[in-house]
Design a protein around this motif. Structure first.
Motif, PDB file in Angstrom:
ATOM      1  N   MET A  21      75.457  69.598  35.461  1.00 36.07           N
ATOM      2  CA  MET A  21      76.072  69.089  36.686  1.00 36.07           C
ATOM      3  C   MET A  21      77.385  69.793  36.997  1.00 36.07           C
ATOM      4  O   MET A  21      78.000  69.533  38.029  1.00 36.07           O
ATOM      5  CB  MET A  21      76.329  67.583  36.562  1.00 36.07           C
ATOM      6  CG  MET A  21      75.097  66.728  36.466  1.00 36.07           C
ATOM      7  SD  MET A  21      75.529  64.966  36.526  1.00 36.07           S
ATOM      8  CE  MET A  21      73.968  64.197  36.111  1.00 36.07           C
ATOM      9  N   LYS A  22      77.826  70.663  36.096  1.00 33.51           N
ATOM     10  CA  LYS A  22      79.121  71.324  36.301  1.00 33.51           C
ATOM     11  C   LYS A  22      79.058  72.814  36.000  1.00 33.51           C
ATOM     12  O   LYS A  22      80.028  73.403  35.518  1.00 33.51           O
ATOM     13  CB  LYS A  22      80.190  70.633  35.456  1.00 33.51           C
ATOM     14  CG  LYS A  22      79.809  70.439  33.990  1.00 33.51           C
ATOM     15  CD  LYS A  22      80.717  69.432  33.300  1.00 33.51           C
ATOM     16  CE  LYS A  22      80.332  69.265  31.832  1.00 33.51           C
ATOM     17  NZ  LYS A  22      81.071  68.183  31.178  1.00 33.51           N
ATOM     18  N   GLY A  23      77.893  73.426  36.256  1.00 30.97           N
ATOM     19  CA  GLY A  23      77.758  74.872  36.130  1.00 30.97           C
ATOM     20  C   GLY A  23      77.135  75.364  34.861  1.00 30.97           C
ATOM     21  O   GLY A  23      76.925  76.565  34.692  1.00 30.97           O
ATOM     22  N   LYS A  60      89.789  63.533  35.415  1.00 28.37           N
ATOM     23  CA  LYS A  60      89.515  64.746  34.651  1.00 28.37           C
ATOM     24  C   LYS A  60      88.735  65.749  35.506  1.00 28.37           C
ATOM     25  O   LYS A  60      87.703  65.420  36.083  1.00 28.37           O
ATOM     26  CB  LYS A  60      88.727  64.418  33.384  1.00 28.37           C
ATOM     27  CG  LYS A  60      89.569  63.769  32.290  1.00 28.37           C
ATOM     28  CD  LYS A  60      88.731  63.407  31.085  1.00 28.37           C
ATOM     29  CE  LYS A  60      89.564  63.047  29.878  1.00 28.37           C
ATOM     30  NZ  LYS A  60      90.514  61.965  30.077  1.00 28.37           N
ATOM     31  N   GLY A  61      89.240  66.983  35.568  1.00 25.61           N
ATOM     32  CA  GLY A  61      88.595  68.044  36.331  1.00 25.61           C
ATOM     33  C   GLY A  61      88.861  67.990  37.819  1.00 25.61           C
ATOM     34  O   GLY A  61      88.336  68.827  38.573  1.00 25.61           O
ATOM     35  N   PHE A  62      89.686  67.055  38.273  1.00 21.99           N
ATOM     36  CA  PHE A  62      89.940  66.909  39.700  1.00 21.99           C
ATOM     37  C   PHE A  62      91.355  67.352  40.099  1.00 21.99           C
ATOM     38  O   PHE A  62      91.854  66.903  41.130  1.00 21.99           O
ATOM     39  CB  PHE A  62      89.714  65.463  40.148  1.00 21.99           C
ATOM     40  CG  PHE A  62      88.265  65.105  40.326  1.00 21.99           C
ATOM     41  CD1 PHE A  62      87.573  65.488  41.458  1.00 21.99           C
ATOM     42  CD2 PHE A  62      87.593  64.392  39.340  1.00 21.99           C
ATOM     43  CE1 PHE A  62      86.237  65.156  41.621  1.00 21.99           C
ATOM     44  CE2 PHE A  62      86.255  64.050  39.488  1.00 21.99           C
ATOM     45  CZ  PHE A  62      85.571  64.441  40.640  1.00 21.99           C
ATOM     46  N   PHE A  63      91.975  68.219  39.315  1.00 23.62           N
ATOM     47  CA  PHE A  63      93.282  68.736  39.734  1.00 23.62           C
ATOM     48  C   PHE A  63      93.085  70.028  40.495  1.00 23.62           C
ATOM     49  O   PHE A  63      92.385  70.940  40.040  1.00 23.62           O
ATOM     50  CB  PHE A  63      94.205  68.972  38.539  1.00 23.62           C
ATOM     51  CG  PHE A  63      95.627  69.255  38.957  1.00 23.62           C
ATOM     52  CD1 PHE A  63      96.472  68.213  39.313  1.00 23.62           C
ATOM     53  CD2 PHE A  63      96.110  70.554  39.016  1.00 23.62           C
ATOM     54  CE1 PHE A  63      97.778  68.464  39.713  1.00 23.62           C
ATOM     55  CE2 PHE A  63      97.418  70.813  39.414  1.00 23.62           C
ATOM     56  CZ  PHE A  63      98.249  69.756  39.761  1.00 23.62           C
ATOM     57  N   ASP A  64      93.682  70.123  41.672  1.00 24.77           N
ATOM     58  CA  ASP A  64      93.589  71.309  42.525  1.00 24.77           C
ATOM     59  C   ASP A  64      94.745  72.238  42.194  1.00 24.77           C
ATOM     60  O   ASP A  64      95.885  71.999  42.600  1.00 24.77           O
ATOM     61  CB  ASP A  64      93.632  70.885  43.996  1.00 24.77           C
ATOM     62  CG  ASP A  64      93.319  72.026  44.955  1.00 24.77           C
ATOM     63  OD1 ASP A  64      93.710  73.174  44.662  1.00 24.77           O
ATOM     64  OD2 ASP A  64      92.686  71.760  45.996  1.00 24.77           O
ATOM     65  N   PRO A 116      81.882  66.973  37.582  1.00 27.51           N
ATOM     66  CA  PRO A 116      80.666  67.508  38.197  1.00 27.51           C
ATOM     67  C   PRO A 116      81.007  68.217  39.507  1.00 27.51           C
ATOM     68  O   PRO A 116      81.948  67.823  40.205  1.00 27.51           O
ATOM     69  CB  PRO A 116      79.811  66.255  38.431  1.00 27.51           C
ATOM     70  CG  PRO A 116      80.753  65.111  38.401  1.00 27.51           C
ATOM     71  CD  PRO A 116      81.858  65.504  37.489  1.00 27.51           C
ATOM     72  N   SER A 117      80.273  69.252  39.830  1.00 27.05           N
ATOM     73  CA  SER A 117      80.507  69.964  41.081  1.00 27.05           C
ATOM     74  C   SER A 117      80.008  69.103  42.240  1.00 27.05           C
ATOM     75  O   SER A 117      79.108  68.269  42.064  1.00 27.05           O
ATOM     76  CB  SER A 117      79.810  71.321  41.071  1.00 27.05           C
ATOM     77  OG  SER A 117      78.434  71.167  40.802  1.00 27.05           O
TER      78      SER A 117
END
Length: 450
Positions: A131-133, A182-186, A150-151
């Motif tokens: 789900m994330k590459g 988690k994983g949502f920092f731009d 997840p993308s």
């Protein structure tokens, strides 16, 4: 930790010890789905659960049989809410490839919660690699990979996985969506991608409600990170002697709160210390941050407030010299008082379980130990059980009168039946609590009943 049963001071009524019948009844109720309300139907789940724990990499579902049984008995002595992630922290990849599931590890954890009479809560994090590459069938357990979100093209797949989990465990009624953004920092914008998280949250929320309209769902599980008072970058109006909360976190919360599809409770986490591990103005007053954060959130929503994690000791996972256990328990108790004063009705202690001994801050000794001490309850579990017993979500708190020259050294919380007093000094103090003289030892946590 000393309780009133161990005190010879007169004037305080002693309460009966824990009774395991309620825990056993709740466990059976959860397994059989036999709980009923006054109308004869199933009792609706409550959005407030009280004070419990999060299971981490090692828990009480495996190890030396005698130690496992000891730990389970310690847990079952008080029915506590218990949460488990669907991937990581003791659970395997639940869907290694599209449509191919592996719930063995998660089954074991949910079964542990049921067997110990706990209220099960599932944290919907993290996501399978595909789900994330990643390649279907592969699982990268490195921290960076695990904490990747997840993308967007797989948001619906993650929501479908959440629905599958909810359908598999029909007795679970409480779900937390994701973990700490988690994983949502731009990195380009140097802020949280709150639009992306809210999109994922809303899809999961709707999917869970389609499985069962009585499923209760909450987020955004933001880390209320803070900086010291002298830091100006990303400073916010939510501040105190302990510092100020990162403005970007507050912006993320406000966006989610405005654009969410719904929420049955609000979830945050955080530490009393700053981003730079500073305890300001000291370790006991730093916990006032929990109160300030709670009050800020309560000003924006009427649904119950949960703390998914809360920390009072910097570097607790490191190899440095740690606090003494009495000090650790005292600061923890002060932190729980501060969360209640901020309006929280539910909190989960992150159990830092290790395979061996010692285990600073753990709730019980490792179930891997073969020396006869494995699984034994530790002081932090006693604090958690007692706090949950005396101060359930519907508690009506009252003002506790503390007087005397040492009064500023003692933190208190009380209702009409019980009072919790915490000595924040490294020496004995004497104060008057509601007109009665009370002696407290160094960092003593004392329960008093009326």
């Amino acid at each position: 930790m000393t309780t009133a049963r161990e005190s010879s001071r007169s004037g305080w009524r002693r309460r009966a010890p824990f009774i395991t019948v309620a825990a056993a009844t709740l466990g059976l109720c959860l397994i059989l789905g036999a709980c009923t309300g006054d109308d004869g139907g199933a009792a609706p789940p409550s959005p407030s659960l009280g004070w419990g724990l999060t299971h981490t990499q090692y828990s009480a579902e495996s190890g030396e049989p005698a130690a496992v049984e000891t730990a389970r008995k310690a847990l079952a002595s008080r029915s506590l809410p218990q949460t488990q992630h669907i991937m990581g922290w003791g659970a395997d990849n639940p869907e290694p490839a599209p449509g191919r599931y592996d719930f063995a590890a998660l089954d074991a954890r949910i079964d542990l919660i049921r067997r110990t009479g706990g209220t099960p809560v599932i944290t919907l994090c993290c996501a399978p690699d595909w789900m994330k590459g990643g390649r279907p069938g592969d699982t990268d357990w490195s921290r960076d990979a695990l904490e990747t979100a997840p993308s967007p093209e797989h948001f619906d797949d993650f929501a479908a996985l959440a629905a599958t989990v909810a359908d598999r465990y029909p007795d679970v009624r409480h779900f937390i969506v994701w973990n700490e953004f988690k994983g949502f920092f731009d990195e380009a914008k140097k802020r949280w991608n709150y639009e992306g998280y809210t999109d994922l949250y809303n899809r999961v929320f709707r999917a869970l409600k389609r499985v069962n309209a009585e499923n209760l769902v909450g987020g955004p599980y933001l880390n209320m990170d803070s900086f010291g008072p002298g830091r100006t970058s990303y400073a916010s109006p939510l501040r105190g002697p302990w510092g100020s909360v990162d403005r970007r976190v507050l912006d993320a919360f406000d966006y989610w709160n405005t654009h969410k599809a719904g929420a049955d409770f609000v979830v945050v986490d955080g530490s009393s210390y700053t981003h730079d591990d500073e305890l300001l103005p000291d370790r006991f007053r730093a916990v006032d941050k929990f109160t300030a954060v709670g009050q800020w959130i309560r000003g924006r929503t009427s649904v119950p407030l949960w703390w998914a994690e809360y920390y009072v000791e910097p570097g607790a996972d490191g190899d440095h010299d740690r606090w003494s256990e009495p000090l650790r328990v005292a600061v923890q108790a002060a932190g729980m008082i501060a969360m209640v004063e901020g309006g929280a009705t539910t909190g989960f202690y992150w159990n830092p379980q290790k395979r061996g001994a010692p285990c600073a801050g753990c709730l019980w000794r490792s179930t891997e130990l073969t020396d006869g001490t494995g699984g034994e309850a530790l002081p932090m579990l006693e604090l958690l059980r007692r706090f949950d017993t005396e101060f359930p979500p519907d508690t009506r708190y009252r003002t506790v009168d503390v007087t005397g020259s040492e009064a500023p050294a003692v933190r208190v919380l009380g209702d009409d039946e019980a009072t919790l007093a915490v000595n924040t000094r490294d020496r004995a103090v004497r104060v008057e609590i509601d007109g009665r003289a009370v002696d407290l030892g160094k960092y003593q946590v004392l329960w008093l009943w009326h």
